[in-house]
Scaffold this active site. Sequence first.
Site, short mmCIF file in Angstrom:
data_model
loop_
_atom_site.label_atom_id
_atom_site.label_comp_id
_atom_site.label_asym_id
_atom_site.label_seq_id
_atom_site.Cartn_x
_atom_site.Cartn_y
_atom_site.Cartn_z
N HIS A 71 2.86 -5.24 3.52
CA HIS A 71 1.80 -5.04 2.54
C HIS A 71 1.83 -3.60 2.02
CE1 HIS A 71 -0.45 -8.81 2.79
NE2 HIS A 71 -0.01 -8.86 4.03
N CYS B 182 4.20 -10.29 0.64
CA CYS B 182 3.90 -11.07 1.84
C CYS B 182 4.23 -12.55 1.61
CB CYS B 182 2.45 -10.85 2.28
SG CYS B 182 2.19 -11.37 3.99
N GLU C 6 0.26 -2.39 -0.35
CA GLU C 6 -1.11 -1.99 -0.76
C GLU C 6 -1.96 -1.61 0.44
OE1 GLU C 6 -0.06 -4.99 -0.34
OE2 GLU C 6 -1.68 -6.34 0.26
#
Lengths: 261, 207
Positions: free
Chosen positions: B185, B81, B187
Amino acid sequence: MVAKRIIPCLDVADGRVVKGVNFVGLRDAGDPVELACRYSAAGADELVFLDIAASHQGRGTLVELVQRTAEAVTIPFTVGGGISSVEGITALLRAGADKVSLNSSAVRDPELVARGAERFGCQCIVVAIDARARAGGGWDVYVKGGRENTGLDAVAWARQVVALGAGEILLTSMDGDGTQAGYALELTRAVADAVQVPVIASGGAGCIDHLAEALDPGPAGGHASAALLASLLHDGILSVEQIKTELLRRGLPIRPLASSC
Amino acid sequence: MIRLGLIDYGMGNLHSVQRAFERLGATVQPVQSGAEMEGCKALVLPGVGAFDPAMERLRQGGLAEAITAWCTAGRPLLGICLGLQLLFEASDEGEAAGLGLLKGRVRALPRRPGHPIPHMGWEPLVPANPSPLLPAGSAESWVYFVHSYAAEPSDPACNTALVRFADTAVSAAVWQGAIGACQFHPEKSGPHGEAILRRWLAWLAAL
């Protein structure tokens, strides 16, 4: 076009889900983390936890809940309810929340939105607006669960908080909430068209048609980027899978279910 | 076991990134200085927030120099990011110079009616130049974005994935040498994001 998001909302108090949830095979229907995992696997695009107790005593429990959720869930989640300071925002984001939602605290202290956005970026700061139609047209902003009229105009307030740094608006129609008669399309469209940031429609969903209307970018649609759902999902009336399959069939941009499991 | 140095400079949600890698069997060590990078196989540069405060924090703590030294030695790094944007030379968002490890500038997303900014939500990646993150023939990846700016690498061959936004396509992930980075993202992107992180770890393990 970015996919329209389907967002289950879980009301929690003292670390437990408040309303019962009808999921087949749940070990603990009151455990927010287990429910969050189930909704994530079922295709939910994000989750919202709303702390409705928001007592001082409950804050520690909420932070702990956020930590446990962040360890288990691999989709973004927002936490709201009773957050009134940058310290409060910091604690929840550090614990693993992706966004925090501010409601009455933003009305009391609009600069809190600016301070939060400055510190953590606007993408972390959601402002929740509870609105009710005003006699003679327009919508007023309410706080305290719809009991107190602030006298603020909902569209103007949305513009103001976005100018201060809100990255998203969670817009609840107090007229529609709990009625299952459909989202307040005119309100949702008025706010979505007034601001650059995404708007989450909330309050009034009763069937898939209502979701399709709220997310519809056409002239009669709600122009929302996402739809928040609570009892419709928790009571087992509709599943995330049913909703997404049908919205995809209707041509709305939706993240396919296969990418969730 | 792979030991990752997760750069902790006070900008963002380290927790989620750390958990995502730990779920995949990596050891994650938060690092706040160059000295703490020793013993790590690779660095991860996360970050949410604004460009200038992030660069200021990286420079204050001497981390900017340490990251630059790390990468110029050809050692691996993954940006996520804002961590992707900081790798470039400059950004429309601020005045500060970026790390400049990748050539190019970070630009504001175009404002178009009906396309809210931040660009927030799930999108399928459009494959570009294959990389260890997205090898040729990878299955379609739906990943979660939240950003208002996107990098424009001077060398378009850096792009390993693009994402459609309004009437255009912008950079979604980059790769050059041993440096990789995702604008989205991974994750927070469910199983598809996890697959991307797993491929990166497999690439590291084979180094």
